[in-house]
Write an enzyme that holds these catalytic residues in place. Structure first.
Site, PDB file in Angstrom:
ATOM      1  N   SER A   1       0.849  -1.194   0.000  1.00 41.94           N
ATOM      2  CA  SER A   1       0.000   0.000   0.000  1.00 41.94           C
ATOM      3  C   SER A   1       0.886   1.245   0.000  1.00 41.94           C
ATOM      4  O   SER A   1       2.117   1.160   0.049  1.00 41.94           O
ATOM      5  CB  SER A   1      -0.922  -0.008   1.215  1.00 41.94           C
ATOM      6  OG  SER A   1      -0.172   0.034   2.414  1.00 41.94           O
ATOM      7  N   TYR A   2       0.249   2.407  -0.033  1.00 39.95           N
ATOM      8  CA  TYR A   2       0.983   3.674  -0.155  1.00 39.95           C
ATOM      9  C   TYR A   2       2.001   3.806   0.976  1.00 39.95           C
ATOM     10  O   TYR A   2       1.653   3.679   2.155  1.00 39.95           O
ATOM     11  CB  TYR A   2      -0.008   4.836  -0.113  1.00 39.95           C
ATOM     12  CG  TYR A   2       0.588   6.146  -0.519  1.00 39.95           C
ATOM     13  CD1 TYR A   2       1.130   6.325  -1.792  1.00 39.95           C
ATOM     14  CD2 TYR A   2       0.627   7.219   0.359  1.00 39.95           C
ATOM     15  CE1 TYR A   2       1.690   7.530  -2.172  1.00 39.95           C
ATOM     16  CE2 TYR A   2       1.184   8.437  -0.015  1.00 39.95           C
ATOM     17  CZ  TYR A   2       1.713   8.585  -1.281  1.00 39.95           C
ATOM     18  OH  TYR A   2       2.267   9.783  -1.653  1.00 39.95           O
ATOM     19  N   PRO A   3       3.291   4.057   0.637  1.00 40.86           N
ATOM     20  CA  PRO A   3       4.341   3.995   1.665  1.00 40.86           C
ATOM     21  C   PRO A   3       4.556   5.263   2.476  1.00 40.86           C
ATOM     22  O   PRO A   3       5.436   5.287   3.323  1.00 40.86           O
ATOM     23  CB  PRO A   3       5.592   3.669   0.834  1.00 40.86           C
ATOM     24  CG  PRO A   3       5.332   4.299  -0.488  1.00 40.86           C
ATOM     25  CD  PRO A   3       3.845   4.222  -0.713  1.00 40.86           C
TER      26      PRO A   3
END
Length: 857
Positions: free
Chosen positions: A335-337
Site C-alpha cells: 500500500s501507499y508507503p
C-alpha cells in the site's frame, strides 16, 4: 460522446489503474513527450457512455524559482530574496514538455479525474495539472462539476474501483501548505546559502564542499548529529566498581549474581563491601518470584518506523528505502508507503490481506495457523487521517523482486503478520540472595508462547540457561566474590534510525521529506555515514553548527522549524491563512538573516581555527595574466585557481581534472590556458581562467571554455576548431579536441556527444572551407604511411566528416563518460537524443556516415 481525462502521478501507475478500470481492454499509445503513455477505453461515467483517456505526469509538473536576474549570485544581495525577489512557477523538467503534453491530451475533454498520490504533495500536483488543462477543456454547462479527485491507498482492484465509485474534490488547503513550504525553503535557504557560501569560499581553500548550504530543516537535522558529537567529545569517563559473586548448588553450573547496589564510585567503599560478604561462604535464598510477562506485538507499520527498521536492521539508507518502497507501491505489492497512521480501521480486510500470503514458504505455516485459529485484533495506534498503515497487497517471491526490493517487502509482510499475531509470552524468574548482609539477585526468562516472534524471530526471547529449582531458605555455596573495576562509556554517534526518531519527535520534516534532509547533510559533506549507519559530523559540519550557536542558536535548534511545521499543518487544515503564515515566517527569518550578516565574524573565528586560508592552499599551476605570478590550483571542492599576488580567485569547471595547457596564453588577457578533462573516455577542452569567470564577448556566458569562445582568430576558439552542428542537442557544436591524438575525437560543447575518428592519424586540422551539402567545416587529415587507412595508400585527405565517402568507416558516434550530471552545462546532455535518433533512422541510411549526415539534411 464526452471524454474523461484521468491523470496519475507516474506512468506505471497510470498503466496499472487503466488496466484495472478497463478490465484489460484498453489501447495504448505514446504521448508527445515520449515519457508518458495514454491508455484509452470506452466506459460509463455519471450514467453516460464516455471515452476514457488515462495518462500521467512524472512527479511535480512545476517548480518554484526566482525570475532570471535573481538567480545571479554576483548581482543580487541575498537579503533581497526574502521579499523583493519575485518568484515564478517553471516547468520542473523542461525536457518533458509536460504542460504542452497535458494540454494536447486535455483539449476537448469534458471531465478530469485526478489519480495523484493521496498526500499533500499529490494535492499540490493536482492543481498544477488543473492549471495546465482547464483552459483547453470544454466549458461546462451551467454549474456542472468537471473536476474529480480519486482517493486510494493501494493499486488493487478493490481499492481502485472503490475510489472510482466515490470520487471527491482536490484539497486546495493542502496544496497551499505545500506552496508555502516551497516558497519558505526557497527564499530562506537561498539567502543564507548564497551569503555563507560566497563569504567562506572566498576565504578558505580546504572546505571541500562546493556549496555551504543552509536549510530550515536540513540545518536542525545536522544540529542533532553535532550535538551528539559534542557529548562524545566532552565526555569524561568515570571509574566505578561492582561486586561480582558466583554461587552454586550441588553439581549444578555456577550462577553469576547481580549486586543490588549496582555500583559504587569509591574503590575503598567497594572493598569494604567485598570484605563484609567474604565473611560468609553461604548465599541464602530470600525469595523466588515467578511472573508471566508479555512482549507486545508491534503496532501497524508507518513510514517513520519502516525507515528506522530499514536503516538499523537492513542497512538501507532512508532515501534508498523510500525509492524501493515507492517502486513496490507502483507495482502493486504494498500500500501507499507515505503514512503517519499506525492503526487499522475496523473495516480493514485483515483476513483477506493475510490470506494472500498463505502460500509463501517463508511464512505459510504461521499464516495458515492464524487463519485457522483466528486473527488477533491489532493494537490500537494513532490515526493521522491520511492513509492506512503500510501493508502487503499481493504475494511476491524473491525471484520477482530480488535484492533490496525483496528484503524490504519481506520485512513489511512479516511486520503485518506480527500485528495480527498473539503477544510473545514468557515466564520471568527472579531469585534474591543474601551473602552476609548484602543483597544479590539473578533472573532468567523462559518462553511460554512465542506469539508474533515466530514470524519476527530476531525479536524473540533469547535462549538462556534454565534457572535452578529452589525455594526460600535454600542455601547455595559461594564460589567467588570479587571487586570488578569498570568505566562509564560515552554515547555512540547517532544512527540514521536515532536521527529519524529525533526528527519525528521535534517535528522536523515530514514522513516524505525526512529521508531527503538526511541525504542532504551527507551529500553536502556535513556528515559521513560510518559502519552501522552511524552519522559522524565532518569538521565543516561541526564548525557550521557551532557557528550558528554563537550567532543565533535558533537557526540550528529544532524549536523554530517545529513551530513553522505546525503553522503549515494549520494551512492544510484550513485553520490558518496562507499569506499570513508565509509573511510572518519570512519576516522572522529576514531579521535573523540581517543579524547573522552582522555577526558572521564570530562564526569566522571558528573557521579560522579549522581551515586554511585560501592563499595557503593548493599547488602552483598556471600564471596570472595580471601579475604574471603562478596561481595556485585548489583541488578541494569547489576546485578553483587563486592568485595570491592579486588576491583574486577564479572559478573552474567542476568534477574533472585540471592541468596546464602547453603553457599557451589567452590572446585577450595573457592568462595561461588550462585544460579540463573528465578522463580518457570523456571530453576535454582548454579554457582561460579569466574569460571563464568574465566573458569577453556579449554572446558568451559565465562558465564557457575555449570550445564556446567566439574570438574570431584565436587558434583555440570555436571559430577555429568548430566542425558542425551537434547530432543530438539543439545549439551545440561539435568541436575538435586538439589534445586527443592519436585517438582523435570531436565533442559537443554543450552535451556529452563525442565522435571518434581518424585513429592513429598524424595530424587533424579544421580548414576554413565548408561542405556544400551540410555546411560543416572540412577537415584535413594526415596519416603515417605505415598506418594509413586511406585508399591507394594515400596519407592525406580533406573532406567532410559527415558526407565524404572516404571517411565513412573512420567515424564512430559515442557518448562521453560523465562523472556527474552537473558537468553538462546548458541541459542538452540527454535530451531524448537516442529516441530522436531512432525517429530519424526511418530513412535507413546504409552506413554510419550516412546516419550522421542524416542529422544535417
Amino acid at each position: 460522446m464526452k471524454t474523461v481525462l484521468m491523470v496519475a502521478e507516474k506512468p506505471s501507475l497510470a498503466q496499472s489503474i487503466a488496466k484495472i478500470l478497463s478490465k484489460g481492454n484498453c489501447s495504448s499509445r505514446k504521448g508527445l513527450n515520449g515519457a508518458c503513455s495514454v491508455h484509452e477505453y470506452m466506459g460509463t461515467f455519471s450514467g453516460q457512455s464516455v471515452r476514457f483517456k488515462m495518462t500521467s505526469v512524472c512527479g511535480h509538473v512545476m517548480s518554484l524559482d526566482f525570475i532570471g536576474k535573481y538567480n545571479n549570485w554576483d548581482k543580487v544581495d541575498p537579503a533581497e530574496l526574502f521579499t523583493k525577489a519575485p518568484t515564478e512557477k517553471k516547468e520542473a523538467n523542461p525536457k518533458l514538455n509536460m504542460v504542452k503534453f497535458l494540454q494536447v491530451e486535455g483539449k476537448g475533454c469534458d471531465y478530469v479525474v485526478l489519480w495523484l498520490d493521496c498526500d499533500k504533495e499529490g494535492e499540490n500536483i493536482c492543481f498544477e495539472v488543473l492549471d495546465a488543462i482547464e483552459p483547453v477543456m470544454n466549458r461546462p454547462y451551467g454549474s456542472e462539476r468537471t473536476v474529480y479527485r480519486a482517493k486510494f491507498s493501494s493499486i488493487t482492484d478493490t481499492d481502485i474501483w472503490a475510489a472510482m465509485n466515490k470520487l471527491g474534490e482536490p484539497n486546495r488547503n493542502e496544496a497551499l501548505s505545500v506552496d508555502a513550504r516551497q516558497e519558505l525553503d526557497l527564499r530562506i535557504g537561498c539567502a543564507f546559502t548564497r551569503f555563507q557560501t560566497k563569504y567562506f569560499q572566498g576565504k578558505y581553500g580546504n572546505l571541500d564542499s562546493s556549496l555551504i548550504s543552509f536549510g530550515p530543516c536540513q540545518t536542525p537535522t545536522l544540529g542533532f548529529c553535532v550535538e551528539r558529537h559534542d557529548k562524545i567529545q566532552s565526555f569524561k569517563p568515570e571509574t566505578y566498581w561492582v561486586i561480582q559473586a558466583k554461587v552454586f548448588k550441588g553439581k549444578e553450573s555456577p550462577l553469576t549474581l547481580d549486586w543490588d547496589r549496582v555500583r559504587v564510585f569509591d574503590r575503598e567503599v567497594g572493598q569494604m563491601f567485598v570484605n563484609m560478604t567474604k565473611t560468609s561462604r553461604e548465599a541464602k535464598v530470600e525469595s523466588v518470584s515467578k511472573k508471566e510477562k508479555a512482549k507486545q506485538r508491534p503496532l501497524a507499520l508507518n513510514t517513520v518506523e519502516m525507515l528506522r527498521v530499514a536503516s538499523s536492521s537492513l542497512g538501507m539508507g532512508p532515501q534508498h528505502t523510500m525509492q524501493i518502497a515507492e517502486r513496490l507501491y507502483t507495482q502493486g505489492y504494498i500500500s501507499y508507503p507515505r503514512t503517519e497512521t499506525n492503526h487499522y480501521h475496523d473495516n480493514f480486510d485483515l483476513k483477506g490481506t493475510l490470506r494472500q500470503q498463505a502460500n509463501n514458504p517463508f511464512w505459510a505455516q504461521e499464516v495458515k495457523a492464524l487463519l485457522s485459529e483466528g486473527l488477533n485484533r491489532p493494537r490500537k495506534g494513532a490515526d493521522a487521517g491520511d492513509h492506512p498503515p503500510i501493508t502487503p497487497m499481493r504475494a511476491a517471491s524473491e525471484g520477482e523482486l530480488g535484492g533490496d526490493g525483496w528484503r524490504l517487502y519481506e520485512y513489511i509482510v512479516r511486520h503485518f503478520i506480527a500485528t495480527v499475531s498473539q503477544d510473545c509470552k514468557y515466564l520471568q524468574t527472579t531469585i534474591s540472595f543474601t551473602i552476609a548482609s548484602e543483597g544479590f539477585s539473578c533472573s532468567g526468562k523462559t518462553l511460554i508462547s512465542p506469539g508474533f516472534t515466530e514470524v519476527m524471530p530476531w525479536l524473540g526471547i533469547p535462549l538462556e540457561e534454565a534457572m535452578p529449582v529452589c525455594e526460600r531458605g535454600d542455601v547455595f555455596t559461594v564460589e567467588e566474590i570479587k571487586l570488578v573495576e569498570r568505566q562509564t562509556s560515552p554515547p555512540d554517534y547517532l544512527t540514521e534510525a536515532d536521527l529519524i526518531t529525533l526528527m519525528e519527535k521535534h517535528g522536523i520534516g515530514t514522513d516524505a521529506s525526512i529521508p531527503v534532509h538526511i541525504n542532504n547533510i551527507s551529500q553536502r559533506n556535513y556528515v559521513t555515514v560510518e559502519n552501522g549507519r552511524k552519522l559522524k559530523p565532518t569538521n565543516l559540519g561541526i564548525v557550521l553548527v557551532h557557528g550558528y550557536y554563537k550567532t543565533d542558536a535558533e537557526l540550528v535548534l529544532p524549536t523554530i522549524r517545529g513551530a513553522v511545521e505546525k503553522q503549515l499543518n494549520l494551512i492544510a487544515q484550513g485553520k490558518a491563512n496562507y499569506q499570513q503564515v508565509l509573511q510572518h515566517t519570512l519576516d522572522i527569518f529576514k531579521r535573523k538573516f540581517h543579524y547573522f550578516f552582522d555577526t558572521i565574524a564570530s562564526m569566522d573565528e571558528l573557521m579560522e581555527v579549522t581551515f586554511s586560508p585560501i592563499a595557503a592552499t593548493g599547488k602552483p599551476l598556471s600564471r596570472c595574466g595580471k601579475c604574471h605570478r603562478f596561481m595556485k590550483y585548489i583541488q578541494a571542492k569547489p576546485s578553483r585557481l587563486h592568485c595570491a599576488g592579486c588576491d583574486e580567485t577564479y572559478s573552474l569547471p567542476q568534477n574533472g581534472a585540471i592541468k596546464l595547457y602547453k603553457e599557451l596564453r589567452c590572446p585577450l588577457d595573457e592568462f595561461e590556458l588550462v585544460l579540463w578533462t573528465s578522463g580518457s573516455r570523456g571530453k576535454s577542452y582548454p579554457l582561460c581562467p579569466y574569460c571563464f569567470s568574465n566573458p569577453p564577448f556579449r554572446d558568451m556566458k559565465k562558465g564557457m571554455g575555449c570550445n564556446e569562445c567566439t574570438h574570431p582568430s584565436c587558434q583555440h576558439s570555436l571559430n577555429s576548431l568548430g566542425i558542425g552542428q551537434c547530432v543530438e542537442c539543439e545549439g551545440g557544436v561539435l568541436v575538435l579536441d586538439p589534445t586527443s591524438g592519436p585517438k582523435w575525437k570531436m565533442a559537443c560543447n554543450r552535451c556529452n556527444v563525442m565522435v571518434h575518428f581518424f585513429e592513429h592519424a598524424h595530424r587533424v586540422q579544421v580548414t576554413q572551407e565548408s561542405c556544400e551539402a551540410c555546411e560543416a567545416s572540412l577537415v584535413a587529415v594526415d596519416f603515417n604511411k605505415t598506418r594509413s587507412p586511406l585508399p591507394d595508400g594515400e596519407t592525406q585527405h580533406s573532406g567532410c566528416v559527415f558526407c565524404d565517402p572516404v571517411f565513412q568507416d573512420l567515424v564512430e558516434l559515442k557518448h562521453a563518460t560523465m562523472r556527474h550530471p552537473s558537468m553538462t552545462r546548458g541541459g542538452g546532455a540527454r535530451r531524448g537524443g537516442r529516441g530522436r535518433g531512432r525517429g530519424r533512422r526511418e530513412k535507413k541510411p546504409k552506413d554510419k556516415m550516412a546516419a550522421l549526415a542524416a542529422y544535417f539534411v
